[in-house]
Enzyme design. Structure first.
Site, PDB file in Angstrom:
ATOM      1  N   SER A  39      57.837  15.789  11.229  1.00  0.00           N
ATOM      2  CA  SER A  39      58.925  14.901  11.633  1.00  0.00           C
ATOM      3  C   SER A  39      60.000  14.868  10.542  1.00  0.00           C
ATOM      4  CB  SER A  39      58.371  13.514  11.955  1.00  0.00           C
ATOM      5  OG  SER A  39      59.303  12.743  12.673  1.00  0.00           O
ATOM      6  N   ASP A 153      56.856  15.041  18.477  1.00  0.00           N
ATOM      7  CA  ASP A 153      56.670  14.699  17.064  1.00  0.00           C
ATOM      8  C   ASP A 153      55.236  14.987  16.598  1.00  0.00           C
ATOM      9  OD1 ASP A 153      56.288  13.128  14.620  1.00  0.00           O
ATOM     10  OD2 ASP A 153      58.190  12.183  15.128  1.00  0.00           O
TER      11      ASP A 153
END
Length: 288
Positions: A39, A153
């Site tokens: 991320s 993510d």
């Protein structure tokens, strides 16, 4: 000179602390030989690997709340609120359109294939495709299709991705965990008051976006609001924190630098000065 495999965890704007950590390491005789990121960790790690951390830092330190809003391109779909093209295109203009193979150090961005419940390690191809896949925060960003697979993510499955560094020939592994224990109630309350006061205008504008979004896809007013996203983000942070503890217990790094998960909000990128300083401080404390 001590060589380092650096693992940069997920956690939204808290990840700006990664910049401070990198500065401290460089100033104190540590050479970063590889990076694994998830991320925001993949973003900071990729930018560093591309040799453009100073340019990125200058840009992010100058960001205002209105600048952040201007980067949000509403997707008008049910799979996520923000398309992400504006952010990625802005970063490509700033950093350059590079491939991972051309970076001077090995780099891995970790995303998640939620349909098969597997991590996906991206260590080749276009740098910002890898980053876009890794930052696809559920509900907020739309998933990113990479090689025919829809990715989200990486923090969903592995918020502090140490495994990609296992084969590294370095002196040590340093992990930066952005899902640390909550700060004291008093400190957290003070920061929450500051955050709430400072984001009023931002929230109003995002609320307008969401109202348009609701009308476009047929959701009645009141069924979706900022509270929903706030609860989702808090839930996601709590989940990541739990997973991170389990992963770190199973595969402990040589050193772990921890940032409290309530240090700042997910989208508070206008607090770059504060977060970078916090990362530097926590790195210094870790090696004191």
């Amino acid at each position: 000179m001590k060589t380092v495999s650096l693992v940069l965890g997920s956690g939204g704007a808290r990840g700006l602390a990664h910049i401070g950590v990198i500065h401290w390491l460089e100033e104190n005789g540590y050479e970063i030989r590889s990076i694994s990121g998830c991320s925001i960790g993949s973003l900071i790690g990729g930018v560093y690997g591309a040799g453009k951390l100073d340019e990125f830092e200058t840009w992010v330190r100058a960001l205002t709340k209105l600048d952040i809003l201007a980067l949000l391109d509403i997707s008008w779909s049910r799979s996520g609120l923000v398309q992400g093209d504006k952010i990625i295109n802005t970063l490509v203009d700033l950093i350059g359109d590079q491939t991972i193979e051309d970076l001077p150090i090995p780099f891995t961005a970790v995303a998640a294939d939620i349909s098969s419940e597997k991590e996906v390690w991206i260590n080749s191809g276009r740098l910002f495709d890898a980053i876009r896949a890794s930052i696809s925060l559920p509900l907020f960003f739309t998933p990113f299709e990479h090689k025919g697979i829809k990715l989200i993510d990486g923090g969903v499955l592995n918020p502090v991705p140490i495994a990609p560094t296992f084969s590294d020939d370095t002196d040590m592994t340093i992990a930066v965990n952005l899902g640390g224990p909550l700060e004291s109630i008093r400190t957290a309350e003070n920061k929450e008051k500051t955050r709430t006061n400072g984001l009023e205008t931002c929230q109003e504008k995002i609320s307008d976006f969401i109202k348009d979004f609701q009308q476009k896809i047929g959701i009645k007013t009141g069924q979706l609001d900022l509270g929903v996203y706030d609860i989702a983000n808090q839930s996601f942070d709590a989940m990541q924190s739990t997973i991170a503890r389990q992963k770190l217990a199973a595969y402990p790094p040589d050193h772990e630098i921890t940032i409290a998960r309530n240090a700042c909000g997910t989208l508070e990128f206008d607090r770059a000065d504060e977060m970078i300083a916090l990362g530097y401080q926590k790195a210094q404390e870790c090696f004191a």
